[in-house]
Write an enzyme that holds these catalytic residues in place. Structure first.
Site, PDB file in Angstrom:
ATOM      1  N   GLY B 511       0.791  -1.232   0.000  1.00 33.82           N
ATOM      2  CA  GLY B 511       0.000   0.000   0.000  1.00 33.82           C
ATOM      3  C   GLY B 511       0.816   1.271   0.000  1.00 33.82           C
ATOM      4  O   GLY B 511       0.546   2.205  -0.759  1.00 33.82           O
ATOM      5  N   ILE B 616      12.340   4.763   3.238  1.00 35.18           N
ATOM      6  CA  ILE B 616      11.351   4.832   4.313  1.00 35.18           C
ATOM      7  C   ILE B 616      10.647   6.184   4.203  1.00 35.18           C
ATOM      8  O   ILE B 616      11.245   7.236   4.398  1.00 35.18           O
ATOM      9  CB  ILE B 616      12.025   4.652   5.682  1.00 35.18           C
ATOM     10  CG1 ILE B 616      12.721   3.280   5.755  1.00 35.18           C
ATOM     11  CG2 ILE B 616      10.996   4.792   6.801  1.00 35.18           C
ATOM     12  CD1 ILE B 616      11.820   2.083   5.497  1.00 35.18           C
ATOM     13  N   GLU B 692       4.560  -5.876   6.827  1.00 35.89           N
ATOM     14  CA  GLU B 692       4.567  -7.317   7.034  1.00 35.89           C
ATOM     15  C   GLU B 692       5.976  -7.812   7.335  1.00 35.89           C
ATOM     16  O   GLU B 692       6.155  -8.798   8.060  1.00 35.89           O
ATOM     17  CB  GLU B 692       3.962  -8.012   5.810  1.00 35.89           C
ATOM     18  CG  GLU B 692       2.546  -7.513   5.595  1.00 35.89           C
ATOM     19  CD  GLU B 692       1.723  -8.312   4.617  1.00 35.89           C
ATOM     20  OE1 GLU B 692       2.307  -9.014   3.784  1.00 35.89           O
ATOM     21  OE2 GLU B 692       0.490  -8.218   4.690  1.00 35.89           O
TER      22      GLU B 692
END
Lengths: 316, 730
Positions: B511, B616, B692
């Site tokens: 996402g 990030i 995840e």
């Protein structure tokens, strides 16, 4: 939720009398267990008698030098009471091992004694449960029983009593004071307060219809080292796999009660007597006659290990 | 925008706003309780009625009689929905068992009725008066039993074979052959599945809690036999999903059917005790791993086979997929076997496949390291690969696994670990250190967004992307702010509406990267429109500080929209870079545990994750993702398990009292380090995902630490104290 009527009782005796008049009545105090069960239609009282206004919320010394704990004393307040912390530390520790801060703020002394099992088959109304629907059978016996009783159960029911507080009280030889519908008072030693399931697991205590708990008295302090050790699958906010309440004297004698293993706080005179011989002997006496399932047989070993750790802690 | 060549320098690389640890822009709304979740959409439509779901009380069989009279007569009841009055229904593409069951029942707590009433309490009361009689049929509920009966590879997912595994394994001087099991798990998110549905003639509006608006939209329309244009779905706030809300589920469908039947809006929240058996769960696995290595520690043979079960139409839990890619080794065999089980549908839960697969593989690697007498960190480094072991001409786009492990080992004090298990004792505690590799692939799918600039200089982003607590609102705002050269507070983000451009949604840790790449694409278009409106050359225009500069000229951005808002819409679409490069994310997980020598209670004392996961986008929200996932991994290792009653065929501990997840007291000091990395093959954002990755391997690190502390190897999760007790010193 079924419709119910509601009243605020004016006195303990009046509350008991009102309960006797209405067979489906229930007393309500903190409501932390009863309301959940009503939402699930497991408890179906037709009448609720609110006992919160009965001024049973004091902790007072008894003439014998013990402590009288009002039925409505909240678990938080009981655990924090300086006399309890000093003279009955096993009780304070047991209380703090139970539930969460929010629940302890609401839960009462009497309500804690009367809370019902957390057996998942009791909670799932699509499953058989002799405690919920007498005669329907027990789903847990051959089902998932990791949390359930290894001793004191029956073919009808292997539910455990979930309380920590009651285990501490059991080790302290507490006495439950009640008032009956006719106004007479009664004293029930905690040993006989909770009943074993036998063929009638729906009957959980020695209370008569309408009988109301007014207080729990503790005998004069016995000294010793007080330990409460609760073993569970996570660090907090879970019911005990095994818990041990112990009051151990310098000479090695003492009292030990267990939670998480039986339908009631579990204590045996032979086990107390065996304490000086060590955990193995005492645990063997406590587990005498145990009939565990495949899922929960580990509790026998865990009792011995936990008791061993408790005795080591008491000695140190 | 088509993305088929690695990204070069672009405005995101300025990192003025992207890459900064900014607070969540939706934080204040949520803290104040001003962000309405699905069940709290009180203002959305008037006259809302309440639905209560009746779940089947058997696992398999048929309803022989359903008595609704008492329920109909109960106070406040408006209507009762069953298959008798639901009208014809299709089944969504992503649903296995029907969401509304009856008369045939295919799993426990399958919805069989919705009782609709004026109040929540009345709906519940009436639902409890529904009487159902069943004809029960035998079912299959035991994975071990199903495995024993023999299940082979399915046609859809044949085994993968490279080299000659059998020969290499037989010849390997050091071998491991071990079987591991992982239990069924439930997502246990805070917010239950919940939906409000309202009809206007033939048009349906739904406010729900769903991770994938486009999927739910498509499957709801299909199930109801409507055109997609007749259906609008909104999911602006989601109180956790972990995969439970990837799909159309009973709450949405029953709210829609109930509202049609009742003739007024209906809302439905799945009751907590229903969720475990009614919805999807992570399926249990049995995994056999065989490893063969030379005495030098190099793997020569790797086999990983995994058994799982599912209902008709369900898929396998793909626990072997990371084994195909993680370590070098010339001879390989991997495959899944799917058994039919009559439990609820197994489907994605956070890191589906990877989470259970690495729970097994990374313990096997620890066991193998022990057999070889090699440090577990060094053993993994020795077997690192920079290309796909099955396709050596396909390199990893970035693979900093060795760096993750080296930095983690140094930071954690790995050299303090005793190679001899069970030798470090501190009072009642046996103390041990463990590590494992975290490894999760980067997935991409097309993702669209619409961006508007108004005359006030406000940039509004619209996409059907969802924020499931991950921080999507914030990173999307950061992306638009970076691209358009405005401050974060000049950006408005609107999410989770099927009338907005379709995004890749929230799942599979794709996402963050894909949805921001879609916003990037739309912003590139908007920049062109701005440049044109201002008479500037888009290619050399610099967007910064609310100004657009080109050459000597510097013009306020808002001027471009002086004569009317400018709107641009685009979708990022991905070419074959995924095929040419293996794009993955990596972590080194390090854990210290203490095990009570008497009672076998396990306490995790500290955790470190060193992650390499591309750029990030927001270190603060990324860290939140990783520490949350590490907590979930701790739970998977030590306590999470849906207990199966194999006679009655259901998950017994189906509420949050019985299904234990970590509480605060279980969670120790957690540290997360992100390595510097950009991955130009991933997207113009050069980001991947972490949501995840943070879970992958954590539980194995806990298991390995328990082994180091006690010398006991437990291969069946969760590692509850009963599995250790007999073998502890006391």
């Amino acid at each position: 939720m079924m419709p119910f009527t509601y009243e605020r009782a004016q006195s303990p005796a009046a509350a008991a009398a009102a309960a006797a008049r209405s067979p489906s009545a229930k007393f309500i105090a903190g409501g932390t267990n009863l309301l959940d069960l009503m939402k699930l239609r497991i408890e179906r009282p037709g009448h609720l008698i609110d006992v919160n206004g009965l001024a049973l919320d004091r902790i007072e010394p008894t003439a014998e030098g013990g402590l009288r704990i009002g039925a409505l004393v909240r678990n938080t307040d009981l655990a924090a009471d300086a006399r309890v912390r000093r003279d009955y530390a096993v009780l304070a520790r047991a209380l703090l091992a139970g539930a969460s801060g929010q629940l302890r703020n609401k839960a009462t002394t009497a309500g804690n004694l009367l809370q019902r099992t957390r057996c998942p088959y009791f909670y799932d109304t699509d499953q058989p449960c002799n405690k919920r629907e007498p005669g329907s059978g027990c789903g847990a016996l051959a089902g998932y029983s990791r949390q359930l009783a290894v001793v004191g159960g029956s073919e009808a029911c292997i539910a455990t009593h979930p309380s920590d507080m009651a285990v501490g009280m059991r080790a302290l030889d507490a006495v439950v004071e009640t008032v009956r519908p006719d106004g007479a008072t009664s004293e029930i030693p905690i040993e006989g307060f909770h009943r074993l399931p036998g063929e009638t697991p729906q009957i959980e205590t020695a209370l008569q219809p309408g009988e109301l708990i007014t207080a729990v008295t503790l005998p004069p302090p016995v000294g010793g080292t007080h330990v409460y050790r609760k073993v569970r699958d996570r660090a907090s906010y879970a019911f005990a796999l095994v818990s041990v309440a112990a009051v151990i004297q310098r000479d090695g004698s003492g009292a030990v009660a267990l939670g998480g293993v039986a339908p009631k706080p579990w204590r045996r005179a032979e086990a107390d007597a065996a304490l000086p011989q060590g955990a193995q002997a005492s645990a063997a006496a406590l587990m005498q006659g145990a009939r565990p399932t495949e899922d929960n047989a580990f509790k026998l070993k865990l009792v011995e290990r936990t008791l061993g750790a408790v005795l080591a802690e008491a000695r140190s | 925008m088509r993305f088929d060549t690695p990204a070069t320098t672009n405005p995101i690389d300025r990192l003025r706003i992207i890459g900064q640890p900014v607070d969540r822009i939706d934080g204040p709304l949520k803290v104040r309780g001003a962000a309405p979740y699905a069940y709290e959409q009180h203002e959305a439509v008037p006259n809302q009625a309440y639905g209560w779901v009746v779940g089947a009380g058997i696992a398999k069989g048929r309803i022989t009689r359903m008595d609704l009279d008492a329920a109909h007569a109960a106070p406040g009841v408006i209507a009762i929905l069953t298959t008798e009055n639901a009208g014809p229904l299709d089944k969504g593409k992503r649903n296995a068992a029907p969401l509304l069951g009856g008369p045939e029942i295919t799993h426990y707590h399958q919805a069989i009725a919705l009782v609709i009433a004026e109040s929540f309490e009345q709906a519940r009361d009436a639902a409890q008066r529904v009487q159902v009689a069943y004809a029960v049929e035998e079912g299959a509920f035991d994975l071990a039993e199903a495995k024993a009966e023999g299940v082979g590879p399915s046609k859809d997912s044949p085994d993968s074979k490279i080299g000659d595994f059998a020969k290499a394994f037989a010849e390997a001087p050091v071998q491991l052959d071990a079987t591991y099991t992982t239990p069924d798990q439930t997502h246990a998110m805070m917010e239950p599945h919940a939906s409000l549905a309202a009809w206007d003639g033939e048009s349906l509006e739904v406010w729900t809690s769903n991770q994938m608006v486009a999927w739910a939209h498509q499957d709801l329309a299909k199930t109801l036999r409507l055109k997609k244009e007749q259906v609008r779905i909104r999911s602006p706030y989601v109180g956790g999903g972990f995969g439970a809300k990837l799909f159309l589920r009973a709450d949405i469908l029953l709210a829609a059917l109930g509202a049609r039947l009742a003739g007024r809006p209906v809302k439905v929240a799945l009751q907590r005790p229903l969720i475990a058996n009614n919805t999807t769960h992570r399926a249990a696995t049995i995994q056999r791993i065989r490893l063969g290595a030379g005495r030098d520690g190099r793997l020569t043979a790797i086999a990983h086979e995994s058994w799982s079960g599912n209902v008709e139409g369900g898929e396998e839990e793909n626990a072997i997929q990371q084994t195909r890619l993680l370590y070098a080794g010339a001879n390989r065999l991997t495959g899944t076997r799917l058994a039919h089980l009559d439990l609820a549908e197994g489907n994605a839960m956070r890191a589906p496949g990877e989470a259970p697969g690495l729970l097994a593989l990374e313990v096997a690697m620890d066991e193998m390291a022990e057999k070889l007498g090699i440090d577990p960190v060094e053993f993994r480094i020795l077997n690192d690969t920079q290309e796909d072991p099955e396709k050596p001409d396909r390199p990893f786009s970035q693979r900093q696994l060795i760096e993750c492990l080296r930095q983690g080992a140094a930071g954690f004090g790995w050299d303090q670990r005793s190679a001899q298990p069970g030798t470090r004792r501190e009072g009642r505690w046996l103390v041990g250190l463990g590590m494992a590799v975290g490894f999760r692939n980067n997935l991409v799918d097309k993702s669209g967004a619409r961006v508007r600039l108004d005359g006030e200089g406000i940039v509004t982003v619209e996409t059907d992307m969802t924020d499931i607590g991950t921080g999507s609102y914030t990173i999307i705002a950061q992306t638009a702010a970076e691209m358009m050269g405005v401050a974060l507070d000049r950006v408005v983000v609107r999410l989770g509406d099927s009338s907005f451009p379709a995004s890749a949604g929230s799942g599979g840790q794709w996402g963050a990267n894909t949805s921001t790449a879609g916003v990037y694409a739309a912003c590139v278009k908007l920049r062109e429109q701005v440049a044109q409106a201002l008479g500037l050359n888009a290619s050399d225009a610099d967007f910064a500080d609310g100004m657009v500069r080109s050459g000597e000229r510097s013009i306020p951005l808002a001027d471009a929209a002086r004569d009317g808002a400018l709107t641009a819409e685009d979708t990022i679409e991905f070419g074959d870079l995924q095929k040419r490069f293996q794009q993955s994310t990596f972590a080194g997980h390090f854990v210290e545990v203490a095990v009570d020598a008497a009672t076998a209670e396990v306490r995790v004392r500290r955790m470190l994750a060193v992650c390499a996961a591309g750029r990030i986008l927001n270190p603060k929200s990324a860290r939140s993702q990783v520490i949350g996932a590490m907590t979930m991994g701790l739970g998977a290792a030590l306590m999470e398990e849906l207990a199966v009653d194999t006679r009655q065929g259901f998950f017994v501990n189906h509420d949050l009292a019985g299904y234990e997840v970590p509480v605060h007291a279980d969670v120790p000091r957690q540290e997360v380090i992100f390595l510097d990395e950009v991955d130009p093959t991933s997207s113009p954002m050069k980001a991947k995902g972490v949501g995840e990755l943070g879970l992958c391997g954590v539980g194995a690190a806990v298991a390995n630490a328990i082994h180091n502390a006690t010398g006991i190897r437990v291969r069946d999760y969760p590692i509850t104290l009963d599995k250790l007790l007999d073998r502890l010193p006391g």
